[in-house]
Structures are given as C-alpha cells and as structure tokens.
Design a protein around this motif. Structure first.
Motif, PDB file in Angstrom:
ATOM      1  N   GLN A   1      -3.927   3.775   6.749  1.00 34.56           N
ATOM      2  CA  GLN A   1      -3.452   4.032   5.392  1.00 34.56           C
ATOM      3  C   GLN A   1      -4.512   4.603   4.452  1.00 34.56           C
ATOM      4  OE1 GLN A   1      -1.518   0.086   4.478  1.00 34.56           O
ATOM      5  NE2 GLN A   1       0.324   1.356   4.312  1.00 34.56           N
ATOM      6  N   ILE A   2      -5.781   4.589   4.853  1.00 34.12           N
ATOM      7  CA  ILE A   2      -6.835   5.115   3.981  1.00 34.12           C
ATOM      8  C   ILE A   2      -7.521   6.333   4.583  1.00 34.12           C
ATOM      9  CG2 ILE A   2      -9.022   4.583   2.830  1.00 34.12           C
ATOM     10  CD1 ILE A   2      -8.066   1.690   2.630  1.00 34.12           C
TER      11      ILE A   2
ATOM     12  N   ALA B   1      -6.061   0.223  -2.008  1.00 36.72           N
ATOM     13  CA  ALA B   1      -5.242  -0.542  -1.072  1.00 36.72           C
ATOM     14  C   ALA B   1      -5.543  -2.037  -1.114  1.00 36.72           C
ATOM     15  CB  ALA B   1      -5.455  -0.019   0.348  1.00 36.72           C
TER      16      ALA B   1
ATOM     17  N   ASN C   1       0.826  -1.207   0.000  1.00 38.76           N
ATOM     18  CA  ASN C   1       0.000   0.000   0.000  1.00 38.76           C
ATOM     19  C   ASN C   1       0.862   1.259   0.000  1.00 38.76           C
ATOM     20  OD1 ASN C   1      -2.257  -1.620   0.052  1.00 38.76           O
ATOM     21  ND2 ASN C   1      -2.580  -1.426   2.252  1.00 38.76           N
TER      22      ASN C   1
ATOM     23  N   VAL D   1     -10.410   0.153  -0.991  1.00 31.53           N
ATOM     24  CA  VAL D   1      -9.721  -1.134  -0.968  1.00 31.53           C
ATOM     25  C   VAL D   1     -10.257  -2.031  -2.073  1.00 31.53           C
ATOM     26  CG1 VAL D   1      -9.450  -0.960   1.538  1.00 31.53           C
ATOM     27  CG2 VAL D   1     -11.273  -2.376   0.598  1.00 31.53           C
TER      28      VAL D   1
ATOM     29  N   LEU E   1      -4.603   6.896  -1.202  1.00 32.63           N
ATOM     30  CA  LEU E   1      -5.366   5.648  -1.199  1.00 32.63           C
ATOM     31  C   LEU E   1      -6.809   5.939  -0.795  1.00 32.63           C
ATOM     32  CD1 LEU E   1      -2.743   3.310   0.532  1.00 32.63           C
ATOM     33  CD2 LEU E   1      -3.141   3.629  -1.924  1.00 32.63           C
TER      34      LEU E   1
END
Length: 302
Positions: A116-117, A99, A80, A126, A123
């Motif tokens: 991470q999102i 991601a 990612n 997913v 990003l």
C-alpha cells in the motif's frame, strides 16, 4: 504563498463504522473524536483557509487495541484504502496521506507497507505512536518496521499516546514527555546510525528536546546529540513564535515542517490560523518561512 500542513487528522467514516460495529460505544472512550471535521469531508474542506493543503493521517483509533492480529490487519488495510481514496478524490487539497499499521501483527504490517505504500501515489509513509500494546515503539518487535521504512525512504509520523501504566496522564504535558522518551529511545537504540535513510517527523515541535538540548549535549554522547538533530518536526504547539524559533534553531532550517494537529486544539476549526501567524512572527527571513510552510516538505518528498 503555498502552505502544506503535514500533520492534519481525519477519521475515515467507513473505518469508523467498522470499529463501531465491533464496539458500539467506542467513541465514548475518545470523546474528542466526536468532531464532524474528522469524518465529514465537505465540512472538513470548507474549514480550510484558501491556499492550504493537508497531509492527512488518521486519529489514534488503533485496531490493535481492540481486535486480534488478523482482524487488525484487515481494518488497517481498509482504512488505508479509504485514506488513499480521499487523496485521489481531493488531490488539490490532500496531496498525500499517511497509512495505519496493525502493531499486533508485524508481518502483516510489513506486507501492508509493500502493498500500500511502495509505489503508491497517495500514501507516502506511516503513522506510529510512542507506544503500542503497552510497549515502547522502540521495542525490538517493532524494529523491522523502522528498517523497512528506511529501506524504501518513507517517513514515520510519530504521534504521542498515553503510557497507561502512569497514574497521572494529561494531554497538556504527558504527550510531550512520551514523545521525548520515544525520541530518546530511537537515539539510544542507534536507529539513525543503523538506518541512515530513516526519516521521522515528530509531532508538537520535537516536544521537550529543544528546551533541554544542552542537557542532551552535556549528559549524552556527541553521537547521540547529533542524532537528535536528525529528527524532523512540525509546528503544532498552537502559537508561540519564540518556542518555534528555539525548535528551528536546534533541528535546523531544513527539518521544520508546518503542521497543526487540525482539527484539534482551538475550536471550532483547529489551530491553523494561530500557528500560521506564529510562523509569520518568527524572526526568520521570508525564504526561511517558506521552507517551513512548504519547501521542506517538498524537499523531504523529492
């Protein structure tokens, strides 16, 4: 006219190297991934038509199929970060990335979404697959992922994989069946009613659903029929404007997004030109075509 491809693939080279270090012959299991456009960004960028952008997602080289929960989470986190770096380095061409999640470690997957999102500029959602670890993506163990994504308003990119329990899998038809079954599972489980902010982008123009929409209407409930229309779809059927019109008619003008599955399908650089021509050949107004090419994506991300 701006064109944004919402379903284009890469294979982050550092991630690939880590997977090959674990399983040196791993690409022999997936020969279609031996494609320089997936890993060589100079070659990838040179293959794109002028004025085109891509939302990039990784091919289905999923760590949970090869390693344990902790290592799978580490590999997804690193992949990612690599996809996010691609977006930062080439933001004029890659406005966003998608991601990966370790499906054998749902707590870590939820943590990756948070870290991470949420609040990420790179990003935006997913990618999930129709099955994970031999279970349907609608298995109860995976539902917290859908709930979390609905809570934060981040889309799911739904990509097919084979059901390994079936003896006669083939890319032409099996993946479309698996997509359709996954959609049916989400509707049957009431996901759109429990999670009204859930956004799911289905590959390959919604698979079998547009053609069999009247069977859905008369066999299933009115509530289910309405829920099927809540999916978003891409245009990755490699042409066929009449089939795209059928999908557009069922899912609606706001739910069809330009997507190609590049660089797969039509050598040497993928089906982008063929799909773009098919959209232009649809019996729609120029404004409606522009919705497909970019407007619906921009509205989805607003």
């Amino acid at each position: 006219m701006a064109v944004i491809d919402v379903f284009a693939h890469v294979l982050p080279p550092k991630f690939l190297a880590k997977m090959q270090a674990l399983k040196p012959e791993i690409l022999d299991q997936f020969p279609y991934m031996k494609n320089g456009l997936l890993t060589d960004m100079d070659q990838h960028l040179a293959s794109l038509p002028a004025g085109h952008q891509q939302i990039i997602s990784a091919v289905n080289l999923n760590p949970e199929d090869f390693v344990g929960p902790i290592q799978a989470a580490e590999l997804c986190r690193a992949a990612n970060a690599e996809i996010a770096a691609m977006v930062r380095d080439h933001h004029d061409v890659f406005p966003a990335g998608v991601a990966m999640l370790p499906m054998n470690n749902v707590p870590a997957a939820l943590k990756l979404i948070d870290e991470q999102i949420v609040n990420s500029q790179e990003l935006v959602g997913v990618q999930l697959f129709t099955q994970a670890l031999g279970q349907p993506i609608t298995a109860a163990v995976y539902e917290p992922i859908f709930a979390k994504l609905a809570e934060i308003g981040a889309p799911v990119w739904l990509h097919p994989v084979f059901d390994r329990a079936k003896p006669a899998n083939n890319v032409t038809f099996s993946w479309e069946y698996e997509l359709t079954q996954a959609m049916n599972g989400m509707v049957a489980a009431g996901y759109f009613r429990r999670y009204p902010n859930l956004k799911v982008i289905v590959h390959h123009a919604g698979a079998m659903v547009p053609f069999f929409s009247q069977r859905i209407k008369y066999i299933q409930s009115a509530e289910n029929y309405a829920d099927f229309k809540k999916f978003y779809i891409d245009t990755a059927i490699w042409g066929h404007p009449k089939a795209l019109e059928l999908a557009w008619d069922f899912f609606g003008a706001d739910h069809v997004l330009f997507g190609t599955d590049s660089p797969f399908g039509i050598p040497p650089v993928g089906p982008t030109a063929v799909i773009e021509q098919a959209v232009n050949d649809m019996q729609l107004t120029e404004g409606q075509k522009q919705q497909i090419f970019s407007g619906n994506w921009q509205r989805l991300m607003a």
